[in-house]
Design an enzyme around this catalytic site. Structure first.
Site, PDB file in Angstrom:
ATOM      1  N   GLY A  51       3.518  -1.696   0.783  1.00 38.73           N
ATOM      2  CA  GLY A  51       2.891  -1.171  -0.346  1.00 38.73           C
ATOM      3  C   GLY A  51       1.456  -1.660   0.245  1.00 38.73           C
ATOM      4  N   SER A  52       0.073  -1.414  -0.781  1.00 41.15           N
ATOM      5  CA  SER A  52      -1.079  -1.271  -0.199  1.00 41.15           C
ATOM      6  C   SER A  52      -1.917  -2.768   0.210  1.00 41.15           C
ATOM      7  CB  SER A  52      -2.156  -1.655  -1.842  1.00 41.15           C
ATOM      8  OG  SER A  52      -1.633  -2.199  -2.575  1.00 41.15           O
ATOM      9  N   GLU A  85       4.524  -5.223   4.406  1.00 41.07           N
ATOM     10  CA  GLU A  85       3.860  -3.949   5.667  1.00 41.07           C
ATOM     11  C   GLU A  85       2.815  -3.010   4.847  1.00 41.07           C
ATOM     12  OE1 GLU A  85       5.357  -2.817   8.409  1.00 41.07           O
ATOM     13  OE2 GLU A  85       7.155  -4.174   8.705  1.00 41.07           O
ATOM     14  N   THR A 124      -1.722  -5.178  -3.015  1.00 43.62           N
ATOM     15  CA  THR A 124      -0.439  -6.050  -3.644  1.00 43.62           C
ATOM     16  C   THR A 124      -0.022  -7.529  -2.974  1.00 43.62           C
ATOM     17  OG1 THR A 124      -0.499  -3.871  -4.895  1.00 43.62           O
ATOM     18  CG2 THR A 124       1.621  -5.276  -4.315  1.00 43.62           C
ATOM     19  N   GLU A 148       9.689  -3.031  10.903  1.00 41.75           N
ATOM     20  CA  GLU A 148      11.090  -2.828  10.180  1.00 41.75           C
ATOM     21  C   GLU A 148      11.234  -2.008  11.320  1.00 41.75           C
ATOM     22  OE1 GLU A 148       9.060  -0.875   6.353  1.00 41.75           O
ATOM     23  OE2 GLU A 148      11.589  -2.397   5.674  1.00 41.75           O
ATOM     24  N   ASN A 159       5.215   6.966  -2.193  1.00 40.79           N
ATOM     25  CA  ASN A 159       4.974   8.114  -0.844  1.00 40.79           C
ATOM     26  C   ASN A 159       6.488   7.946  -0.177  1.00 40.79           C
ATOM     27  OD1 ASN A 159       4.909   5.104   0.954  1.00 40.79           O
ATOM     28  ND2 ASN A 159       3.837   5.932   2.207  1.00 40.79           N
TER      29      ASN A 159
HETATM   30  P1  NAD Z   1       1.010  -0.371  -4.581  1.00 45.79           P
HETATM   31  O1  NAD Z   1       0.983  -2.093  -3.971  1.00 45.79           O
HETATM   32  O2  NAD Z   1       0.892   0.063  -5.758  1.00 45.79           O
HETATM   33  O3  NAD Z   1       3.454  -0.644  -4.595  1.00 45.79           O
HETATM   34  C1  NAD Z   1       3.773  -0.534  -3.107  1.00 45.79           C
HETATM   35  C2  NAD Z   1       4.934  -1.669  -4.363  1.00 45.79           C
HETATM   36  O4  NAD Z   1       4.478  -2.974  -5.211  1.00 45.79           O
HETATM   37  C3  NAD Z   1       5.347  -0.901  -6.258  1.00 45.79           C
HETATM   38  O5  NAD Z   1       7.300  -0.700  -6.219  1.00 45.79           O
HETATM   39  C4  NAD Z   1       4.430  -1.929  -7.219  1.00 45.79           C
HETATM   40  O6  NAD Z   1       5.600  -1.490  -8.687  1.00 45.79           O
HETATM   41  C5  NAD Z   1       4.967  -3.175  -6.735  1.00 45.79           C
HETATM   42  N1  NAD Z   1       3.222  -3.576  -7.385  1.00 45.79           N
HETATM   43  C6  NAD Z   1       2.497  -3.398  -7.467  1.00 45.79           C
HETATM   44  N2  NAD Z   1       2.144  -4.837  -7.826  1.00 45.79           N
HETATM   45  C7  NAD Z   1       2.504  -5.682  -8.267  1.00 45.79           C
HETATM   46  C8  NAD Z   1       3.091  -7.674  -7.911  1.00 45.79           C
HETATM   47  N3  NAD Z   1       0.974  -7.549  -8.644  1.00 45.79           N
HETATM   48  N4  NAD Z   1       3.613  -8.009  -8.155  1.00 45.79           N
HETATM   49  C9  NAD Z   1       4.207  -7.395  -7.162  1.00 45.79           C
HETATM   50  N5  NAD Z   1       4.817  -5.845  -7.356  1.00 45.79           N
HETATM   51  C10 NAD Z   1       3.950  -5.195  -7.788  1.00 45.79           C
HETATM   52  O7  NAD Z   1       1.583   0.528  -3.226  1.00 45.79           O
HETATM   53  P2  NAD Z   1       1.357   1.966  -3.251  1.00 45.79           P
HETATM   54  O8  NAD Z   1       0.320   2.731  -4.064  1.00 45.79           O
HETATM   55  O9  NAD Z   1       3.404   2.265  -3.910  1.00 45.79           O
HETATM   56  O10 NAD Z   1       2.094   3.184  -1.617  1.00 45.79           O
HETATM   57  C11 NAD Z   1       1.108   2.923  -1.300  1.00 45.79           C
HETATM   58  C12 NAD Z   1       0.312   1.850  -0.308  1.00 45.79           C
HETATM   59  O11 NAD Z   1       1.566   2.087   0.832  1.00 45.79           O
HETATM   60  C13 NAD Z   1      -0.692   2.726   1.292  1.00 45.79           C
HETATM   61  O12 NAD Z   1      -1.917   1.345   1.187  1.00 45.79           O
HETATM   62  C14 NAD Z   1       0.010   2.659   1.666  1.00 45.79           C
HETATM   63  O13 NAD Z   1      -0.648   2.289   3.364  1.00 45.79           O
HETATM   64  C15 NAD Z   1       1.190   1.674   2.120  1.00 45.79           C
HETATM   65  N6  NAD Z   1       2.335   1.885   3.004  1.00 45.79           N
HETATM   66  C16 NAD Z   1       2.701   1.121   4.107  1.00 45.79           C
HETATM   67  C17 NAD Z   1       3.329   1.125   4.570  1.00 45.79           C
HETATM   68  C18 NAD Z   1       4.014   0.199   6.648  1.00 45.79           C
HETATM   69  O14 NAD Z   1       4.707   0.606   6.877  1.00 45.79           O
HETATM   70  N7  NAD Z   1       2.398  -0.522   5.756  1.00 45.79           N
HETATM   71  C19 NAD Z   1       4.853   2.568   4.406  1.00 45.79           C
HETATM   72  C20 NAD Z   1       4.372   2.981   3.333  1.00 45.79           C
HETATM   73  C21 NAD Z   1       3.468   2.885   2.410  1.00 45.79           C
END
Ligand code: NAD
Length: 486
Positions: free
Chosen positions: A223-224, A245, A227, A455, A148
């Site tokens: 990420g989520s 995060e 994950t 961060e 994002n």
């Molecule tokens: P995601 O967790 O699907 O993926 C994030 C990253 O992790 C990607 O590079 C993905 O390839 C990698 N990944 C996925 N599975 C993995 C595994 N098993 N082992 C290691 N790496 C793995 O998230 P997304 O869909 O890319 O992003 C959206 C999410 O990110 C939302 O939940 C959002 O709230 C969160 N987010 C949080 C912040 C914050 O600062 N707290 C900021 C932006 C987005």
């Protein structure tokens, strides 16, 4: 046909497998990138590990100069970076201009913070003693980023990690790897080889072996929640440093004294920026019952005036969602809420003339409550659920009724309400009248299931430094409290 970035030059995967990257506004294939696997991870981590002794041994002033240079290169290449980001991520160009400016400034900020201090002198316990702390890098840091804000969330990790003396292996999202590869080739190429390496691939195939690799000392992940939990479990056997995060379900409380037209604009921005795909998007809204119809009408009118389109098209307010899977989740949350009694006041469907992209007309709902998924789970899309409250304390209790705790916003000019809000609401960031505005010096992160890392700011640098305490006694005489006790 893009390559990965290894040892300061192009790098390919051992298997030769590749994945496509698409424009979410129309489904067009933009490019292909290597699909890295465990055998590639070994090579990339080895490059970063080899570069670590020299980089961590360089003086802070030298690293500061390098980080300023990255910021300069980013400004030289900003037009290309902005266009690439708009194409692969989808949000309007103006939002990507901001992302690149923010990211370049982050490198400048940590260039200076990184050469400010490397520890503290502490008061000694005796006059013969000297006590101090040393803030040292961890070693190889894995930087795993979401789609994002691909460049900004990378800069928030890379800049402090490098300033502290770590070397990095970056794994961008498989949905948006192109801007990170462009950044490496055009803005990071002056770094010594191996200091930053960029590996592309999916989470299970490339991310997991990176997290579990014995030479990776720390993992910086955005990420989520799911994950993040998986990464924490993979890192646990080696007790790695984790910087997580995660997701959110941010509330906004509109106080009785707020003005409806201004509130509508603030709310629409905080809920629909990047098509509602911001970790701190407003996803739950609490409005005073006494003025509910005024706030609701102003919001619906404003949301109806917003224009959907390709991010590069002039006049676009809202771009597409990143892909069909994320759109389907928003649809499910809205449909379930209406089936449970919520009223859909506008939007909540796909546009009439399909473009091949993942577009969704922003939904505004009233009559929601906390039994509905749309008020409990991260929706991560353009939906604004409105819930009415009677007393301000009730609004604070509702804001706190969540497993997440990333951000929270209040619209009010009343100092009494403002103080009750920032003291009473559990969230890493509290915004009063200016939702979603960050500050380089202001730590950003969450509480509870949003993850406890930070961060930006001094805290954002300390996440990438481990603390060593040195206790030095100038006297070599045996101590009278040593054995034997009698
Ligand atoms: P995601 O967790 O699907 O993926 C994030 C990253 O992790 C990607 O590079 C993905 O390839 C990698 N990944 C996925 N599975 C993995 C595994 N098993 N082992 C290691 N790496 C793995 O998230 P997304 O869909 O890319 O992003 C959206 C999410 O990110 C939302 O939940 C959002 O709230 C969160 N987010 C949080 C912040 C914050 O600062 N707290 C900021 C932006 C987005």
């Amino acid at each position: 046909m893009k390559s990965m970035w290894l040892n300061g030059g192009p790098g390919d995967s051992v298997s030769g497998a590749r994945t496509e990257v698409r424009d979410p506004a129309n489904g067009e294939i933009l490019d292909t990138v290597p699909a890295a696997r465990a055998e590639d991870v070994d090579v990339f981590v080895a490059a970063a590990a080899k570069a670590f002794p020299r980089w961590s041994g360089s003086v802070a002033n030298e690293r500061a100069e390098r980080l300023h240079q990255i910021a300069t290169r980013m400004r030289e290449h900003q037009d290309a970076l902005i266009e690439l980001l708009t194409r692969e991520e989808g949000k309007p160009r103006v939002e990507n201009e901001e992302e690149i400016e923010w990211s370049a400034n982050t490198f400048d900020y940590y260039a200076e913070l990184g050469r400010h201090e490397v520890g503290q002198v502490l008061p000694p316990g005796a006059s013969t003693q000297f006590n101090f702390t040393l803030k040292e890098p961890y070693g190889v840091v894995a930087c795993i980023t979401p789609w994002n804000y691909p460049i900004m969330l990378l800069a928030w990790k890379l800049a402090p990690a490098l300033a502290a003396g770590n070397t990095c292996v970056v794994k961008p999202s498989e949905l948006t790897p192109l801007s990170s590869l462009y950044l490496a080739e055009h803005c990071l190429a002056d770094l010594p080889p191996g200091v930053v390496n960029v590996l592309t691939g999916t989470g299970p195939e490339a991310g997991e072996p990176l997290v579990a690799h014995p030479s990776v000392a720390a993992i910086a992940f955005t990420g989520s929640l799911a994950t993040g939990q998986r990464i924490a479990s993979l890192a646990a056997p080696q007790m790695k440093k984790l910087h997580l995060e995660l997701g959110g379900k941010d509330p906004m409380v509109i106080a009785e004294d707020a003005e409806p037209e201004k509130a509508a604009r603030a709310l629409a921005y905080s809920a629909l920026l990047n098509c509602g795909q911001v970790c701190t998007s407003t996803e739950r809204v609490y409005i005073p019952r006494s003025r509910a119809s005024e706030f609701t009408e102003a919001l619906v009118e404003h949301v109806r005036s917003l224009r959907l389109g390709h991010g590069l098209q002039a006049g676009t307010d809202i771009g597409p969602m990143i892909d069909e899977r994320f759109l389907a989740k928003v649809e499910a949350h809205v449909e379930e809420a209406t089936a449970q009694g919520a009223r859909l006041l506008t939007g909540g469907q796909r546009p009439e003339s399909p473009t091949g992209g993942a577009f969704y007309v922003p939904a505004v709902l009233s009559g929601v409550d906390h039994s509905m998924r749309i008020m409990r789970e991260e929706t991560f899309g353009p939906a604004i659920p409105l819930m009415e409250y009677d007393a301000f304390d009730e609004a604070i209790a509702l804001a706190n009724d969540s497993q997440f705790g990333l951000g929270a916003s209040l619209l009010s000019s009343d100092p009494q309400r403002i103080k009750r809000f920032f003291q009473g609401v559990q969230a890493g960031t509290i915004w009063i009248n200016d939702p979603l505005t960050d500050n380089y010096a202001g730590p950003f992160g969450g509480m509870r299931l949003s993850g406890g890392s930070r961060e930006l700011g001094q805290e954002g640098l300390d996440e990438f430094r481990t603390t060593k305490h040195v206790h030095w006694d100038f006297s070599t005489e045996p101590k009278d409290f040593w054995y034997p006790y009698d």
